[in-house]
Design an enzyme around this catalytic site. Structure first.
Site, PDB file in Angstrom:
ATOM      1  N   CYS A   7      -4.504  -0.884 -10.142  1.00  9.36           N
ATOM      2  CA  CYS A   7      -4.712  -2.252  -9.648  1.00  9.36           C
ATOM      3  C   CYS A   7      -4.765  -3.246 -10.800  1.00  9.36           C
ATOM      4  O   CYS A   7      -4.221  -4.353 -10.715  1.00  9.36           O
ATOM      5  CB  CYS A   7      -6.014  -2.348  -8.859  1.00  9.36           C
ATOM      6  SG  CYS A   7      -6.192  -1.186  -7.502  1.00  9.36           S
ATOM      7  N   ASP A   8      -5.455  -2.876 -11.876  1.00  9.51           N
ATOM      8  CA  ASP A   8      -5.806  -3.842 -12.909  1.00  9.51           C
ATOM      9  C   ASP A   8      -5.167  -3.594 -14.272  1.00  9.51           C
ATOM     10  O   ASP A   8      -5.353  -4.396 -15.196  1.00  9.51           O
ATOM     11  CB  ASP A   8      -7.333  -3.861 -13.085  1.00  9.51           C
ATOM     12  CG  ASP A   8      -8.049  -4.234 -11.795  1.00  9.51           C
ATOM     13  OD1 ASP A   8      -7.490  -5.027 -11.015  1.00  9.51           O
ATOM     14  OD2 ASP A   8      -9.161  -3.729 -11.570  1.00  9.51           O
ATOM     15  N   CYS A  55     -10.010   0.926 -10.820  1.00  9.01           N
ATOM     16  CA  CYS A  55      -8.642   1.174 -10.357  1.00  9.01           C
ATOM     17  C   CYS A  55      -7.648   0.757 -11.438  1.00  9.01           C
ATOM     18  O   CYS A  55      -7.320  -0.426 -11.588  1.00  9.01           O
ATOM     19  CB  CYS A  55      -8.380   0.389  -9.064  1.00  9.01           C
ATOM     20  SG  CYS A  55      -6.699   0.583  -8.433  1.00  9.01           S
TER      21      CYS A  55
END
Length: 304
Positions: free
Chosen positions: A134-135, A131
């Site tokens: 997300c990261d 992701c």
């Protein structure tokens, strides 16, 4: 005894819940994690109808959820463990309760597909990610690689240039599968370097990702690149394990339905990314959910 149980709170499940609740059905939606599915991990959505300006994935799914709740949809956060769907009344067992209904909509979605490398799971959260939104922020001024050639991989690569100093896009073929619009963004971005006809053989590093071992598909030549992170975007695996052997599936585990979202079991419908479909987009998942709810309502009306 409910009229309808929906499993999964992604675009398909929430849309099904909206249509069912608005139609006055006694419906409950079961979700093991959080509402929104994979869309909630998407930084920006640019192609959902009705939004002239891009909208953040979490915001779009919050709209889905709030709209469905407005019409009375009950969302229960419990993980489904087992289903008994062969009879006229369907039983759904979660980690806390057992629910019964006249019909079920399967909308469990899909998860990112893994590369299958020896160190892949070991380094998940330590340099391996599925992701980018997300990261990505963890890789400010670092070098990362994205593997894949579809829209997700290309979008991830472009997004990661917001943080990383350099982004490698590794693809096993010599051309991308992404739409032209997405390709144009990537090709015009100076931070992205393309590595064609190449697969990842191994992840280099002891405690975290330090590099990648590569092999060219055409020449067999092996090489290495130094990276701080690897983002995997090579497709999805359907979350259909709980209904394996209960409904008809294709060889990849996607649930087979007709155009009415009916599965091989009477009173059981499937919608969204978990079903066999040529296109997996937010708008098609939402359409699936609407059709499934309408057809479930019709089915329930006929068995009363």
């Amino acid at each position: 005894m409910h009229d309808l149980i929906i499993i999964g709170a992604g675009p398909a499940g929430l849309t099904a819940g909206l249509y069912a609740a608005r139609a006055g059905m006694d419906v409950v939606l079961l979700e093991k994690m959080f509402a929104g599915g994979q869309v909630s991990t998407t930084y920006l959505v640019e192609n959902y109808p009705g939004f002239v300006e891009p909208i953040a994935g979490p915001d779009l799914m919050a709209n889905f959820e709030n709209q469905a709740r407005r019409y009375g949809l009950e969302i229960i956060y419990e993980e489904v463990q087992e289903l008994d769907i062969a009879g006229s009344f369907k039983k759904v067992k979660t980690d806390g309760n057992t629910y019964e209904a006249k019909a079920v909509i399967l909308a469990m979605g899909a998860n990112p597909r893994e590369l299958g490398l020896e160190k892949e799971r070991k380094f998940r959260g330590a340099g391996v990610s599925y992701c980018a939104t997300c990261d990505g922020a963890f890789y400010k001024d670092k070098v990362v690689a994205v593997v894949g050639g579809g829209n997700t991989a290309v979008e991830d690569a472009v997004f990661l240039t917001r943080f990383a100093s350099k982004v490698y896009l590794i693809h096993r073929r010599n051309e991308l599968r992404a739409t032209k619009a997405e390709q144009d963004k990537a090709f015009s971005n100076e931070k992205i370097s393309f590595i064609w006809d190449t697969v990842i053989e191994d992840i280099i590093g002891d405690q975290a990702v330090e590099g990648l071992k590569l092999r060219n598909n055409k020449t067999g030549q092996e090489s290495q690149i130094a990276v701080d992170g690897l983002f995997v975007a090579i497709g999805t695996v359907p979350n259909s394990e709980i209904v394996k052997g209960l409904v008809a599936m294709d060889e990849y585990g996607y649930i087979i339905t007709d155009e009415s979202m009916k599965t091989s079991v009477e009173g059981v419908f499937a919608a969204g990314d978990v079903r066999k479909t040529p296109v997996r987009q937010i708008v098609t998942a939402a359409a699936d959910g609407a059709i499934a709810a309408i057809m479930a309502e019709k089915y329930i009306g006929e068995i009363k």
